[in-house]
Design an enzyme around this catalytic site. Sequence first.
Site, mmCIF file in Angstrom:
data_model
loop_
_atom_site.group_PDB
_atom_site.id
_atom_site.type_symbol
_atom_site.label_atom_id
_atom_site.label_comp_id
_atom_site.label_asym_id
_atom_site.label_seq_id
_atom_site.Cartn_x
_atom_site.Cartn_y
_atom_site.Cartn_z
ATOM 1 N N ASP A 12 0.849 -1.199 0.000
ATOM 2 C CA ASP A 12 0.000 0.000 0.000
ATOM 3 C C ASP A 12 0.882 1.246 0.000
ATOM 4 O O ASP A 12 2.069 1.183 0.342
ATOM 5 C CB ASP A 12 -0.922 0.014 1.234
ATOM 6 C CG ASP A 12 -1.839 1.234 1.226
ATOM 7 O OD1 ASP A 12 -2.496 1.478 0.200
ATOM 8 O OD2 ASP A 12 -1.888 1.962 2.236
ATOM 9 N N SER A 13 0.276 2.369 -0.335
ATOM 10 C CA SER A 13 1.010 3.636 -0.293
ATOM 11 C C SER A 13 1.383 4.008 1.149
ATOM 12 O O SER A 13 2.276 4.821 1.341
ATOM 13 C CB SER A 13 0.141 4.745 -0.897
ATOM 14 O OG SER A 13 -1.085 4.836 -0.196
ATOM 15 N N TYR A 44 -0.647 8.527 -2.755
ATOM 16 C CA TYR A 44 -0.635 8.165 -4.166
ATOM 17 C C TYR A 44 -1.850 8.771 -4.889
ATOM 18 O O TYR A 44 -1.838 8.946 -6.088
ATOM 19 C CB TYR A 44 -0.707 6.638 -4.317
ATOM 20 C CG TYR A 44 0.596 5.894 -4.123
ATOM 21 C CD1 TYR A 44 1.696 6.466 -3.507
ATOM 22 C CD2 TYR A 44 0.710 4.584 -4.582
ATOM 23 C CE1 TYR A 44 2.870 5.757 -3.332
ATOM 24 C CE2 TYR A 44 1.884 3.867 -4.426
ATOM 25 C CZ TYR A 44 2.965 4.455 -3.797
ATOM 26 O OH TYR A 44 4.120 3.741 -3.636
ATOM 27 N N GLY A 45 -2.892 9.051 -4.104
ATOM 28 C CA GLY A 45 -4.187 9.429 -4.682
ATOM 29 C C GLY A 45 -4.195 10.710 -5.485
ATOM 30 O O GLY A 45 -5.145 10.984 -6.224
ATOM 31 N N CYS A 75 -3.695 -1.081 -2.147
ATOM 32 C CA CYS A 75 -3.964 0.320 -2.461
ATOM 33 C C CYS A 75 -4.891 0.403 -3.679
ATOM 34 O O CYS A 75 -4.548 -0.090 -4.763
ATOM 35 C CB CYS A 75 -2.629 1.011 -2.759
ATOM 36 S SG CYS A 75 -2.791 2.747 -3.139
ATOM 37 N N ASN A 76 -6.027 1.046 -3.494
ATOM 38 C CA ASN A 76 -6.971 1.192 -4.605
ATOM 39 C C ASN A 76 -6.367 2.019 -5.737
ATOM 40 O O ASN A 76 -6.556 1.714 -6.907
ATOM 41 C CB ASN A 76 -8.262 1.874 -4.124
ATOM 42 C CG ASN A 76 -9.127 0.948 -3.306
ATOM 43 O OD1 ASN A 76 -10.114 0.425 -3.780
ATOM 44 N ND2 ASN A 76 -8.746 0.731 -2.057
ATOM 45 N N THR A 77 -5.630 3.073 -5.370
ATOM 46 C CA THR A 77 -5.037 3.935 -6.399
ATOM 47 C C THR A 77 -4.005 3.149 -7.210
ATOM 48 O O THR A 77 -4.001 3.207 -8.442
ATOM 49 C CB THR A 77 -4.378 5.166 -5.741
ATOM 50 O OG1 THR A 77 -5.352 5.844 -4.941
ATOM 51 C CG2 THR A 77 -3.832 6.106 -6.777
ATOM 52 N N GLU A 152 -6.727 9.842 8.780
ATOM 53 C CA GLU A 152 -5.376 9.797 9.366
ATOM 54 C C GLU A 152 -5.276 10.690 10.606
ATOM 55 O O GLU A 152 -4.459 10.443 11.493
ATOM 56 C CB GLU A 152 -4.329 10.155 8.315
ATOM 57 C CG GLU A 152 -4.292 9.087 7.247
ATOM 58 C CD GLU A 152 -3.040 9.068 6.392
ATOM 59 O OE1 GLU A 152 -2.189 9.941 6.540
ATOM 60 O OE2 GLU A 152 -2.947 8.145 5.551
ATOM 61 N N CYS A 187 -11.301 2.902 -1.441
ATOM 62 C CA CYS A 187 -10.083 3.492 -0.876
ATOM 63 C C CYS A 187 -9.796 2.788 0.435
ATOM 64 O O CYS A 187 -10.723 2.487 1.203
ATOM 65 C CB CYS A 187 -10.275 4.988 -0.640
ATOM 66 S SG CYS A 187 -8.883 5.767 0.204
ATOM 67 N N THR A 188 -8.520 2.541 0.686
ATOM 68 C CA THR A 188 -8.113 1.781 1.871
ATOM 69 C C THR A 188 -8.590 2.391 3.189
ATOM 70 O O THR A 188 -8.771 1.675 4.167
ATOM 71 C CB THR A 188 -6.579 1.727 1.942
ATOM 72 O OG1 THR A 188 -6.061 3.055 1.736
ATOM 73 C CG2 THR A 188 -6.008 0.776 0.916
ATOM 74 N N HIS A 189 -8.754 3.724 3.213
ATOM 75 C CA HIS A 189 -9.069 4.389 4.483
ATOM 76 C C HIS A 189 -10.543 4.320 4.851
ATOM 77 O O HIS A 189 -10.895 4.500 6.009
ATOM 78 C CB HIS A 189 -8.651 5.861 4.404
ATOM 79 C CG HIS A 189 -7.177 6.075 4.417
ATOM 80 N ND1 HIS A 189 -6.332 5.461 3.527
ATOM 81 C CD2 HIS A 189 -6.400 6.839 5.230
ATOM 82 C CE1 HIS A 189 -5.091 5.849 3.784
ATOM 83 N NE2 HIS A 189 -5.107 6.673 4.801
HETATM 84 N N1 DGL Z 1 -4.129 3.851 -0.324
HETATM 85 C C1 DGL Z 1 -4.791 4.859 -1.110
HETATM 86 C C2 DGL Z 1 -5.987 4.243 -1.837
HETATM 87 O O1 DGL Z 1 -6.524 3.219 -1.432
HETATM 88 C C3 DGL Z 1 -5.237 6.048 -0.258
HETATM 89 C C4 DGL Z 1 -4.100 6.863 0.298
HETATM 90 C C5 DGL Z 1 -3.250 7.539 -0.776
HETATM 91 O O2 DGL Z 1 -3.756 8.408 -1.514
HETATM 92 O O3 DGL Z 1 -2.074 7.184 -0.873
HETATM 93 O O4 DGL Z 1 -6.398 4.744 -2.837
#
Ligand code: DGL
Length: 275
Positions: A12-13, A44-45, A75-77, A152, A187-189
């Site tokens: 993940d990012s 990363y987003g 990570c979804n991105t 966060e 998105c992971t969050h």
């Molecule tokens: N992990 C990213 C996602 O799931 C979210 C955090 C980021 O933007 O790095 O898209």
Amino acid sequence: MSTRRPTIGVFDSGFGGLTVLKALLELVRDADYLYFGDTARLPYGSKSVETVGRYAVEAAHYLEAHGAQMLVIACNTATALALDRITAAAHVPVVGVVEPGAEAAASATKNKKVVVIGTEATVSSHAYRKALEARGLNAREKACPLLVPLVEEGWVDHAVTEQVAGIYLGEAFGDGFHDADVLVLGCTHYPLLKPLLHRVAPASVTIVDSAESTAGAVATHLQELLPPPSTQQQENRTHPRLKFFATDSVEKFRRLGHRFLGHSTDDVQHVDLKE
Ligand code: DGL
């Protein structure tokens, strides 16, 4: 992959992918895990396809070099922008979060109308829309960039977050999508916001958590790749071993990691990835 107890690399990012690791630890106990959080280079987003692809491939190589026999792109991105590039660069099976999320949405929807929320980059890639349309669904994607920093900050049940989410979802479910019956957390969050999103989304909406769907996809994939465990192996089962790699502060990873994983992240190693 020949061993019954595989090592799965989760990438993940940053910290958010720990929601995917948490879902994996609930469903796939018979594995050990390496987790790589690219905390020095997040988010990363808001980054380009080229940059996210390059970062993700570096992380994938790192996990493979440390023994990962399967990669989960939590990570979804990174999945949305670079899954093909990561898969081409890897020498082990790669599972992303978009396809399992889309599959779960297809099973959950009754009227084939789905809303997906994610980062700016995930939404701009239209990876979810393509995956949902390929399953005959209508999709509305909505970028919710303020939600990652709010999570966060630990404001997962805060009035401000509720107001922000209310504005985003009001727009997402407006204009032809007021009757969408599924909300995909792309998105992971966002899994940390599930109770709040349940309050804010239209009452009849089913929430699909791509972290949980991905854990299910990994479990299925492993069953296909590995022989079923013998009775002896089932009796000898031990807890999954966890090792964490972070490109920024180990102390910060431990602190935020606890929030996402729900327990401590003891074995954290700092990694210096050269540009
Ligand atoms: N992990 C990213 C996602 O799931 C979210 C955090 C980021 O933007 O790095 O898209």
